[in-house]
Design a protein around this motif. Structure first.
Motif, short mmCIF file in Angstrom:
data_model
loop_
_atom_site.label_atom_id
_atom_site.label_comp_id
_atom_site.label_asym_id
_atom_site.label_seq_id
_atom_site.Cartn_x
_atom_site.Cartn_y
_atom_site.Cartn_z
N ARG A 1 -32.02 -39.78 44.80
CA ARG A 1 -31.28 -38.67 45.43
C ARG A 1 -31.35 -37.48 44.49
NH1 ARG A 1 -25.42 -39.40 47.81
NH2 ARG A 1 -26.16 -37.84 49.31
N VAL A 2 -31.58 -36.30 45.04
CA VAL A 2 -31.70 -35.12 44.19
C VAL A 2 -30.97 -33.94 44.79
CG1 VAL A 2 -33.92 -35.78 43.17
CG2 VAL A 2 -33.89 -34.47 45.31
N ILE A 3 -30.57 -33.05 43.91
CA ILE A 3 -30.05 -31.73 44.28
C ILE A 3 -31.10 -30.71 43.88
CG2 ILE A 3 -28.31 -29.97 43.75
CD1 ILE A 3 -26.31 -32.25 43.32
N THR A 4 -31.41 -29.79 44.76
CA THR A 4 -32.39 -28.77 44.42
C THR A 4 -31.78 -27.71 43.51
OG1 THR A 4 -31.87 -27.38 46.34
CG2 THR A 4 -33.54 -29.08 46.64
N SER A 5 -32.61 -27.09 42.72
CA SER A 5 -32.15 -26.05 41.81
C SER A 5 -33.08 -24.85 41.90
CB SER A 5 -32.13 -26.56 40.36
OG SER A 5 -31.90 -25.50 39.45
N ALA A 6 -32.50 -23.68 42.09
CA ALA A 6 -33.29 -22.45 42.11
C ALA A 6 -33.61 -22.00 40.69
CB ALA A 6 -32.53 -21.36 42.85
N ALA A 7 -33.23 -22.81 39.70
CA ALA A 7 -33.42 -22.45 38.30
C ALA A 7 -34.46 -23.34 37.64
CB ALA A 7 -32.10 -22.54 37.55
N GLY A 8 -35.57 -23.59 38.31
CA GLY A 8 -36.65 -24.35 37.70
C GLY A 8 -37.14 -23.66 36.43
N ALA A 9 -37.50 -24.44 35.43
CA ALA A 9 -37.92 -23.85 34.16
C ALA A 9 -38.98 -24.73 33.51
CB ALA A 9 -36.73 -23.69 33.22
N CYS A 10 -39.86 -24.10 32.72
CA CYS A 10 -41.00 -24.83 32.13
C CYS A 10 -40.58 -25.73 30.98
CB CYS A 10 -42.06 -23.84 31.67
SG CYS A 10 -41.59 -22.86 30.22
N GLY A 11 -39.52 -25.34 30.26
CA GLY A 11 -39.04 -26.15 29.15
C GLY A 11 -39.71 -25.87 27.82
N THR A 12 -40.74 -25.02 27.79
CA THR A 12 -41.49 -24.82 26.54
C THR A 12 -41.65 -23.36 26.12
OG1 THR A 12 -43.59 -24.79 27.76
CG2 THR A 12 -42.84 -26.92 26.92
N CYS A 13 -41.28 -22.41 26.95
CA CYS A 13 -41.50 -21.00 26.61
C CYS A 13 -40.46 -20.50 25.61
CB CYS A 13 -41.47 -20.14 27.88
SG CYS A 13 -39.82 -19.94 28.60
N PHE A 14 -40.59 -19.23 25.22
CA PHE A 14 -39.69 -18.59 24.25
C PHE A 14 -38.22 -18.80 24.62
CE2 PHE A 14 -37.06 -14.98 23.05
CZ PHE A 14 -37.34 -14.79 21.71
N PHE A 15 -37.88 -18.57 25.89
CA PHE A 15 -36.48 -18.65 26.32
C PHE A 15 -36.01 -20.09 26.48
CE2 PHE A 15 -37.86 -14.43 27.76
CZ PHE A 15 -36.86 -13.65 27.19
N CYS A 16 -36.84 -20.94 27.05
CA CYS A 16 -36.43 -22.33 27.28
C CYS A 16 -36.09 -23.04 25.97
CB CYS A 16 -37.53 -23.09 28.03
SG CYS A 16 -37.63 -22.69 29.80
N VAL A 17 -36.92 -22.83 24.93
CA VAL A 17 -36.65 -23.54 23.67
C VAL A 17 -35.44 -22.95 22.95
CG1 VAL A 17 -39.05 -24.21 23.40
CG2 VAL A 17 -38.25 -22.09 22.33
N ARG A 18 -34.95 -21.80 23.39
CA ARG A 18 -33.74 -21.19 22.84
C ARG A 18 -32.54 -21.44 23.75
NH1 ARG A 18 -38.03 -19.07 20.93
NH2 ARG A 18 -38.11 -18.13 18.85
N ASN A 19 -32.64 -22.45 24.60
CA ASN A 19 -31.56 -22.85 25.49
C ASN A 19 -31.17 -21.75 26.46
OD1 ASN A 19 -29.85 -24.91 26.41
ND2 ASN A 19 -28.11 -24.10 25.24
N GLU A 20 -32.16 -20.99 26.92
CA GLU A 20 -31.93 -19.96 27.94
C GLU A 20 -32.91 -20.17 29.10
OE1 GLU A 20 -31.65 -15.89 26.44
OE2 GLU A 20 -31.49 -16.71 24.41
N PRO A 21 -32.88 -21.36 29.73
CA PRO A 21 -33.86 -21.66 30.78
C PRO A 21 -33.75 -20.74 31.99
CG PRO A 21 -32.11 -23.30 30.76
CD PRO A 21 -31.94 -22.48 29.53
N GLN A 22 -32.60 -20.10 32.18
CA GLN A 22 -32.45 -19.17 33.30
C GLN A 22 -33.34 -17.94 33.15
OE1 GLN A 22 -30.32 -19.66 30.85
NE2 GLN A 22 -28.95 -17.95 30.46
N SER A 23 -33.88 -17.74 31.95
CA SER A 23 -34.78 -16.61 31.69
C SER A 23 -36.22 -17.06 31.49
CB SER A 23 -34.31 -15.82 30.46
OG SER A 23 -33.02 -15.30 30.64
N CYS A 24 -36.56 -18.25 31.93
CA CYS A 24 -37.88 -18.85 31.71
C CYS A 24 -39.02 -17.87 32.03
CB CYS A 24 -38.03 -20.09 32.58
SG CYS A 24 -39.67 -20.87 32.52
N GLU A 25 -39.99 -17.79 31.12
CA GLU A 25 -41.12 -16.88 31.30
C GLU A 25 -42.05 -17.34 32.42
OE1 GLU A 25 -41.62 -15.14 26.76
OE2 GLU A 25 -42.77 -16.91 27.36
N GLN A 26 -41.97 -18.60 32.79
CA GLN A 26 -42.85 -19.13 33.82
C GLN A 26 -42.21 -19.17 35.20
OE1 GLN A 26 -46.08 -19.80 33.10
NE2 GLN A 26 -45.54 -19.04 31.06
#
Length: 358
Positions: free
Chosen positions: A80-105
């Motif tokens: 079972r899943v909930i969808t999220s409009a905040a998909g993130a790559c997990g590896t970009c500048f922002f994601c590794v700084r715990n800001e996935p809402q600003s993901c470059e991808q």
């Protein structure tokens, strides 16, 4: 499978037969159980957020994973899943700084067409497209949950609820004893009110022109519910010893309500804007006031942080009876009733209409 397709601005959605694309290595196919009808979908339909048409709208969903790509790690078939409009790559500048809402991808993640029509591929809004019975999405756009909560409630968590809660706990960082105002008491606003109460706010002021929403705000825990107007600032000041609130959450999306939020916030307080505003709307603030008042003006998008962490927390709070999702579901509808749902939204008849799929 059936999907409600946006074929042009301000035009009724058309229910058509489409096919979910076969999943790529990091993609999953989800059969939807329910989808919320969010104000952001209406904003897109009215041209506030440009998207290539035809397209499948909808971004608040809950369902079950049917198929997974060869490299998918986050979910398994049957989850079972909930969808999220905040998909993130997990590896970009922002994601590794715990800001996935600003993901470059994020642009790539949300703009890849994953619906197959008769003569073309169609994009799903926010990389999703929950106004469809089945959809193919990137694995970062779904969050697995183990719960028996109804899909109609879970569907709301992925956008409206997590946005309101995130604005309070991640962006504003409300602490016990604070005073909080929430302008706009739809799904986002009611979620922010509940989060403020759970965070220990001493006083929560709800502000909305619609009595139905003010009543809902009181039930959600607001200390007082006010109508906007010329006397709003005076009324808020009278309840905060003349200082104004510590935090104001703006959940409408207009220059007028952002300005109102600024005016009712104390010196050194925080204004958080989460409403989806028209890109052409401009907020005018006095240059001297910005310096002398020392107020902070922050934008908050998605969860205001990591939705992968916050969404499961909201589910657990709901299971424990600490968070109320049920009251936000005003009406359950079928996919063919989608345009009526937008009408109800515009007329203030509902907090959320939710599409239930068979």
């Amino acid at each position: 499978m059936r999907a409600a397709v946006m074929e042009g601005l301000a035009r009724p959605l058309v229910v058509r037969e489409l096919r979910a694309a076969d999943p790529g290595p990091h993609e999953v196919v989800v059969r939807l159980s329910a989808s919320g009808v969010c104000h952001t979908d209406l904003h897109v339909l009215q041209g506030g957020l440009p998207i290539p048409v035809p397209a499948v709208l909808g971004h608040e969903g809950a369902g079950v994973v049917e198929r997974t790509g060869t490299a998918v790690q986050r979910v398994r078939t049957g989850d079972r899943v909930i969808t999220s409009a905040a998909g993130a790559c997990g590896t970009c500048f922002f994601c590794v700084r715990n800001e996935p809402q600003s993901c470059e991808q994020i642009t790539t993640l949300v703009s890849t067409p994953r619906f197959v029509g008769d003569d073309a591929m169609l994009q799903g809004f926010a990389g999703l497209g929950t106004f469809a019975e089945t959809m193919t999405v990137h694995e970062s756009s779904v969050i697995p949950v183990r719960t028996d909560l109804p899909a109609e409630q879970l569907a709301l968590v992925g956008c409206g609820v997590v946005t309101g809660v995130g604005a309070v706990v991640n962006t504003a960082k409300v602490e016990p004893g604070m005073t909080v105002a929430v302008i706009g008491c739809g799904g986002v606003g009611q979620s922010a009110i509940q989060a403020a109460v759970l965070s220990g706010a001493a006083c929560v002021v709800a502000i909305d022109p619609v009595e139905l929403k003010r009543s809902a705000a009181r039930r959600a825990g607001a200390s007082v519910a006010l109508e906007p107007g010329d006397s709003l600032t005076d009324e808020v000041m009278s309840r905060t010893d003349g200082r104004g609130v510590d935090v104001a959450i703006e959940a409408v999306g207009s220059a007028a309500t952002i300005t109102a939020a600024w005016q009712i916030t104390r010196r050194g307080g925080t204004v958080v804007v989460v409403g989806a505003a028209d890109p052409a709307d401009v907020v005018s603030l006095g240059a001297a006031d910005i310096i002398l008042s020392r107020k902070m003006l922050k934008g908050s998008i998605f969860a205001g942080g990591d939705a992968q962490k916050l969404i499961p927390l909201i589910v657990r709070l709901t299971e424990a009876g600490r968070f109320d999702l049920e009251s936000m579901v005003s009406k359950t509808i079928g996919l063919d009733d989608i345009d009526k749902a937008f009408e109800d939204m515009q007329l203030g008849r509902v907090t959320r209409s939710v599409i239930a799929y068979a």
